[in-house]
Design a protein around this motif. Structure first.
Motif, short mmCIF file in Angstrom:
data_model
loop_
_atom_site.label_atom_id
_atom_site.label_comp_id
_atom_site.label_asym_id
_atom_site.label_seq_id
_atom_site.Cartn_x
_atom_site.Cartn_y
_atom_site.Cartn_z
N LYS A 1 0.85 -1.19 0.00
CA LYS A 1 0.00 0.00 0.00
C LYS A 1 0.88 1.23 0.00
O LYS A 1 1.83 1.33 0.77
N VAL A 2 0.59 2.15 -0.90
CA VAL A 2 1.37 3.38 -0.98
C VAL A 2 0.44 4.57 -0.81
O VAL A 2 -0.72 4.55 -1.23
N ASN A 3 0.95 5.58 -0.15
CA ASN A 3 0.17 6.81 0.03
C ASN A 3 0.65 7.90 -0.90
O ASN A 3 -0.02 8.92 -1.05
N PHE A 4 1.81 7.70 -1.51
CA PHE A 4 2.36 8.70 -2.40
C PHE A 4 2.71 8.04 -3.72
O PHE A 4 3.35 7.00 -3.75
N ILE A 5 2.27 8.65 -4.82
CA ILE A 5 2.62 8.18 -6.15
C ILE A 5 3.67 9.15 -6.67
O ILE A 5 3.40 10.35 -6.82
N ASN A 6 4.87 8.63 -6.94
CA ASN A 6 5.97 9.45 -7.44
C ASN A 6 6.24 9.10 -8.89
O ASN A 6 6.02 7.96 -9.32
N ALA A 7 6.74 10.06 -9.64
CA ALA A 7 7.10 9.82 -11.04
C ALA A 7 8.23 8.80 -11.09
O ALA A 7 9.25 8.99 -10.45
N PRO A 8 8.06 7.69 -11.83
CA PRO A 8 9.10 6.66 -11.89
C PRO A 8 10.31 7.10 -12.72
O PRO A 8 11.35 6.47 -12.65
N GLU B 1 10.21 15.52 -12.56
CA GLU B 1 11.49 14.84 -12.37
C GLU B 1 11.25 13.45 -11.79
O GLU B 1 10.21 13.20 -11.17
N LYS B 2 12.23 12.58 -11.92
CA LYS B 2 12.13 11.25 -11.32
C LYS B 2 11.97 11.40 -9.81
O LYS B 2 12.69 12.15 -9.18
N GLY B 3 11.00 10.68 -9.25
CA GLY B 3 10.77 10.71 -7.82
C GLY B 3 9.87 11.84 -7.34
O GLY B 3 9.51 11.89 -6.17
N GLN B 4 9.48 12.73 -8.24
CA GLN B 4 8.62 13.85 -7.85
C GLN B 4 7.21 13.34 -7.51
O GLN B 4 6.67 12.48 -8.19
N LEU B 5 6.63 13.88 -6.43
CA LEU B 5 5.28 13.53 -6.04
C LEU B 5 4.31 13.97 -7.11
O LEU B 5 4.28 15.15 -7.50
N VAL B 6 3.48 13.04 -7.60
CA VAL B 6 2.49 13.39 -8.64
C VAL B 6 1.06 13.22 -8.12
O VAL B 6 0.17 13.92 -8.56
N ILE B 7 0.84 12.27 -7.17
CA ILE B 7 -0.48 12.07 -6.59
C ILE B 7 -0.29 11.62 -5.15
O ILE B 7 0.53 10.74 -4.86
#
Length: 159
Positions: free
Chosen positions: A89-96, A150-156
C-alpha cells in the motif's frame, strides 16, 4: 533502439521496431489479418486485446495464442523488482522517471481501486499509464497536465 520481449506461452521472442516494420501483414477485415512470413501465408485474427496490460489473444490459422508484450521500460521495471514493491500500500505516487504529464485521469476526492489508471506520463518517447496499486482516495494532485516532472517527484497523494 527499443527492444521488445514477446512472450507466447513459455517461449520468449525478442523483436526490434525494425522487425515489426518488416512484417508483411495487411488487415483484411475488422480484426482479421493476412501475414506472409518466409513465403508462408497465415490467417491471423485478433480475438481480444488488453492494451493497458499489453496482452493480446490471437488465432493463427485457427490455433489460439496468448501474447504478452514488454517494451524496454517494462523489462527494466521487472528486472529492478519494482513490481514486488508495487503490491504494498502506498500513500504517495511518485514519477518513476522524468517526463511530461500528458493526462490526469482522476480528480481529488475520487475513490480508486487497484489498477485504476491515474495519469499518463510521457518519457523516453513512450506513453506510460501510471495505475493505482491499491484502493484509496485521491487526496491531492500537485501536478498539472503538460507539466514536466522529475524522477521521484510527487504526482499524486493518496489516503
Amino acid at each position: 533502439m527499443t527492444n521488445y520481449r514477446i512472450t507466447v506461452g513459455d517461449q520468449q521472442i525478442s523483436a526490434t521496431p525494425g522487425d515489426i516494420e518488416d512484417l508483411d501483414i495487411i488487415r483484411t477485415s475488422g480484426s482479421n489479418y493476412h501475414l506472409l512470413k518466409d513465403n508462408k501465408a497465415y490467417q491471423v485474427q485478433l480475438l481480444s486485446a488488453d492494451y493497458l496490460e499489453k496482452r493480446l489473444k490471437i488465432a493463427v490459422n485457427g490455433t489460439t495464442y496468448e501474447i504478452e508484450i514488454e517494451d524496454e521500460y517494462d523489462q527494466q521495471v521487472k528486472e529492478m523488482g519494482l513490481l514486488a514493491v508495487a503490491a504494498q500500500k502506498v500513500n504517495f505516487i511518485n514519477a518513476p522517471m522524468p517526463g511530461l504529464i500528458l493526462d490526469i485521469m482522476v480528480t481529488e476526492g475520487q475513490e480508486v481501486e487497484a489498477g485504476t489508471p491515474l495519469l499518463v506520463l510521457s518519457a523516453m518517447k513512450m506513453e506510460n499509464i501510471i495505475v493505482s496499486q491499491g484502493e484509496g482516495v485521491v487526496k491531492s494532485i500537485p501536478v498539472k497536465k503538460d507539466e514536466a516532472v522529475e524522477k521521484g517527484q510527487l504526482v499524486i497523494e493518496m489516503e
